[in-house]
Design a protein around this motif. Sequence first.
Motif, PDB file in Angstrom:
ATOM      1  N   ARG A   1      68.174  27.251  53.099  1.00 52.13           N
ATOM      2  CA  ARG A   1      67.498  27.413  51.801  1.00 52.13           C
ATOM      3  C   ARG A   1      67.735  26.203  50.891  1.00 52.13           C
ATOM      4  NH1 ARG A   1      66.175  32.985  51.045  1.00 52.13           N
ATOM      5  NH2 ARG A   1      65.877  33.812  53.148  1.00 52.13           N
ATOM      6  N   ASP A   2      68.085  25.078  51.486  1.00 46.42           N
ATOM      7  CA  ASP A   2      68.401  23.875  50.702  1.00 46.42           C
ATOM      8  C   ASP A   2      67.106  23.256  50.159  1.00 46.42           C
ATOM      9  OD1 ASP A   2      69.230  21.471  49.672  1.00 46.42           O
ATOM     10  OD2 ASP A   2      70.407  20.871  51.427  1.00 46.42           O
ATOM     11  N   PRO A   3      66.943  23.191  48.822  1.00 52.34           N
ATOM     12  CA  PRO A   3      65.709  22.619  48.258  1.00 52.34           C
ATOM     13  C   PRO A   3      65.504  21.146  48.593  1.00 52.34           C
ATOM     14  CG  PRO A   3      67.340  23.039  46.534  1.00 52.34           C
ATOM     15  CD  PRO A   3      67.859  23.674  47.786  1.00 52.34           C
ATOM     16  N   LYS A   4      66.588  20.460  49.006  1.00 50.18           N
ATOM     17  CA  LYS A   4      66.431  19.066  49.421  1.00 50.18           C
ATOM     18  C   LYS A   4      65.825  18.947  50.823  1.00 50.18           C
ATOM     19  CE  LYS A   4      70.467  17.584  46.717  1.00 50.18           C
ATOM     20  NZ  LYS A   4      71.851  17.055  46.803  1.00 50.18           N
ATOM     21  N   GLU A   5      65.899  20.037  51.575  1.00 54.18           N
ATOM     22  CA  GLU A   5      65.416  20.018  52.959  1.00 54.18           C
ATOM     23  C   GLU A   5      64.065  20.715  53.123  1.00 54.18           C
ATOM     24  OE1 GLU A   5      66.753  18.542  55.538  1.00 54.18           O
ATOM     25  OE2 GLU A   5      68.595  17.844  54.566  1.00 54.18           O
ATOM     26  N   TRP A   6      63.787  21.715  52.262  1.00 54.07           N
ATOM     27  CA  TRP A   6      62.607  22.553  52.434  1.00 54.07           C
ATOM     28  C   TRP A   6      61.766  22.524  51.148  1.00 54.07           C
ATOM     29  CZ3 TRP A   6      62.837  23.825  57.449  1.00 54.07           C
ATOM     30  CH2 TRP A   6      64.103  23.878  58.045  1.00 54.07           C
ATOM     31  N   ALA A   7      60.467  22.317  51.308  1.00 51.35           N
ATOM     32  CA  ALA A   7      59.578  22.173  50.144  1.00 51.35           C
ATOM     33  C   ALA A   7      59.557  23.429  49.288  1.00 51.35           C
ATOM     34  CB  ALA A   7      58.155  21.827  50.617  1.00 51.35           C
ATOM     35  N   THR A   8      59.492  24.601  49.923  1.00 52.21           N
ATOM     36  CA  THR A   8      59.495  25.883  49.196  1.00 52.21           C
ATOM     37  C   THR A   8      60.560  26.774  49.831  1.00 52.21           C
ATOM     38  OG1 THR A   8      57.738  26.744  50.636  1.00 52.21           O
ATOM     39  CG2 THR A   8      57.061  25.714  48.564  1.00 52.21           C
ATOM     40  N   PRO A   9      61.826  26.516  49.552  1.00 48.48           N
ATOM     41  CA  PRO A   9      62.914  27.160  50.304  1.00 48.48           C
ATOM     42  C   PRO A   9      62.940  28.676  50.225  1.00 48.48           C
ATOM     43  CG  PRO A   9      63.765  26.031  48.355  1.00 48.48           C
ATOM     44  CD  PRO A   9      62.342  25.609  48.517  1.00 48.48           C
ATOM     45  N   GLU A  10      62.442  29.270  49.132  1.00 46.93           N
ATOM     46  CA  GLU A  10      62.504  30.727  48.972  1.00 46.93           C
ATOM     47  C   GLU A  10      61.198  31.411  49.356  1.00 46.93           C
ATOM     48  OE1 GLU A  10      65.283  32.188  48.362  1.00 46.93           O
ATOM     49  OE2 GLU A  10      66.366  30.312  47.989  1.00 46.93           O
ATOM     50  N   THR A  11      60.240  30.654  49.897  1.00 45.76           N
ATOM     51  CA  THR A  11      58.930  31.212  50.239  1.00 45.76           C
ATOM     52  C   THR A  11      58.660  31.057  51.722  1.00 45.76           C
ATOM     53  OG1 THR A  11      58.095  30.600  48.058  1.00 45.76           O
ATOM     54  CG2 THR A  11      56.450  31.104  49.739  1.00 45.76           C
ATOM     55  N   PHE A  12      58.057  32.079  52.323  1.00 49.54           N
ATOM     56  CA  PHE A  12      57.679  32.025  53.738  1.00 49.54           C
ATOM     57  C   PHE A  12      56.525  31.050  53.897  1.00 49.54           C
ATOM     58  CE2 PHE A  12      55.395  33.486  57.525  1.00 49.54           C
ATOM     59  CZ  PHE A  12      56.436  33.576  58.429  1.00 49.54           C
ATOM     60  N   ASN A  13      56.775  29.947  54.607  1.00 47.71           N
ATOM     61  CA  ASN A  13      55.807  28.858  54.661  1.00 47.71           C
ATOM     62  C   ASN A  13      55.927  28.102  55.983  1.00 47.71           C
ATOM     63  OD1 ASN A  13      54.124  26.695  54.219  1.00 47.71           O
ATOM     64  ND2 ASN A  13      55.355  25.784  52.588  1.00 47.71           N
ATOM     65  N   PRO A  14      55.084  28.410  56.976  1.00 52.33           N
ATOM     66  CA  PRO A  14      55.163  27.719  58.271  1.00 52.33           C
ATOM     67  C   PRO A  14      54.969  26.212  58.175  1.00 52.33           C
ATOM     68  CG  PRO A  14      53.829  29.712  58.463  1.00 52.33           C
ATOM     69  CD  PRO A  14      54.087  29.513  56.996  1.00 52.33           C
ATOM     70  N   GLU A  15      54.389  25.733  57.068  1.00 53.30           N
ATOM     71  CA  GLU A  15      54.191  24.292  56.910  1.00 53.30           C
ATOM     72  C   GLU A  15      55.512  23.526  56.919  1.00 53.30           C
ATOM     73  OE1 GLU A  15      51.316  22.714  56.840  1.00 53.30           O
ATOM     74  OE2 GLU A  15      50.081  24.526  56.895  1.00 53.30           O
ATOM     75  N   HIS A  16      56.627  24.219  56.704  1.00 52.80           N
ATOM     76  CA  HIS A  16      57.931  23.570  56.781  1.00 52.80           C
ATOM     77  C   HIS A  16      58.163  22.933  58.155  1.00 52.80           C
ATOM     78  CE1 HIS A  16      59.459  26.365  53.369  1.00 52.80           C
ATOM     79  NE2 HIS A  16      59.226  25.163  52.894  1.00 52.80           N
TER      80      HIS A  16
END
Length: 512
Positions: A409-424
């Motif tokens: 859930r690191d915001p530096k690693e994931w664009a929307t860390p708290e949202t389900f988003n396969p684009e990650h």
Amino acid sequence: MQLSLGNMLPSFWEGVPLQNLLLLSAIVLILAHYLQSRRQHPNYPPNPPRLPILGNFFQMDLKNPQANILKLAKKYGNVFCLYLGNLNLMVVTGLPLIKEVLLNQDQVFIDRPQIPVHFHVFKRFGLFMSNGPAWKHQRRFALMTLRNFGLGKKTLEDRIREEAMYLTEAIREEKGQPFDPHFQLNNAVSNIICSITFGHRFEYHDSQFRELLKSLDDVTVLEGRWECQLFNIFPWIMKFLPGGHQKFFGEWKKLESFVEQVIKQHKENLNPEEPQDYIDAYLKELSKDNIHSSFNEKNLVFCTLDLFFAGTETTSTTLRWALLYMALYPEIQGKIQEEIDRVIGQSRQPTMADKENMPYTNAAVHEVQRMGDIIPFNGPKVATVDTTVAGYYVPKGTVLTTNLTALHRDPKEWATPETFNPEHFLENGQFKKRESFLPFSMGKRVCLGEQLARAELFLFFTSLLQKFTFQPPPNTQLSLDFQYSTTISPLPYQICAIPREMSTKPGLKHEL
């Protein structure tokens, strides 16, 4: 008459009121705790203030410990310690430090600690709790046997695809009405590891197997109860008291008895020349000369239990999260189904070869694992010698836990860390591996069933979305609320599986 010291002491204590004895005991314990803390190394990792004996027990949120740990990490840094009775727990946060302890210091943090609630059940047996040469020999044998019975081969893939057909038929029987998918998913996933360990699958209506899966669920939930956590601090007292920990031990006994009975049947029908499963292979190994001392029937029971538990609970729980997310994110479910229709169609089953051509579906499966976060702290390790981590002194016996929740859930690693988003997990429309994605851990204790779990997740998930659209029941608001136990699992929920028939578009070519 002169009294001996042995006679004087009982006489002295008999005259002391009970409340004074309790007060004196408390003072001695607090003093011992104070002296111990004074002896603490000056460069020991930071830690929250703690109580004597209980340590930080009351600061732990047993219903949502991962949120609690995240707050403490923000306050005390990427390396800090907690105290739970005699247990010194070091929490490590951040990919560089996780790689430091699991890869660079893998020999230091290779063993499992003797957590009392686990030790009471497993002692030093099995694949998960064992250490040293015993662990190495048992893990090597398990991996070899899994490969011999199809791991990484088409034979096992075919077995998963066959079970996916049974699963879709079982769900079709619900006729689109609200149902809890927990049992069907548990049965399907468990049948794969059962076919490898026991040599056969179980029908979905088998009452004995239902009871077995119920015991499996019970031990998973009960381990998170406060009684089990208190057992870890006061095992010598709690083992005499009633509570959830006693039910936890009782359910494990049921599972142990079931495996013992299966082994007994295997011994009666064993053909050493043609072992049919893991138990047969292990029994054959026992007949050899000069085998390692860890090979015995008691260890066979607990190694089989480890394979059965790990091969059922984690993948089944991940699939429960997957169906829940599909119902909550219908637009993502629709994109996955479009990809399925384009690449596979409706006239054949998914195969592992399809995964390379299905980046969005693959990304969605990975995103379920990231958001589900079913094992937020990884399996515990223990320092086998004194060492240092991030410049802090870490004494031998310190228990290590890695903060995977913060990583996933690191915001530096994931664009929307708290949202389900396969684009990650996508880049320019292609699947992208992420270094900060560690659901199977890393290092020498990496999950030995990772390859099997990845195949199951892709094939079961794709098969289900090929045949059904998952929706909330009418007038029902689905929730992402969870319960913390051995794994992070969604609270029981009802869902509707609507059978779908793909309308073939003109010119659409299916791979047959």
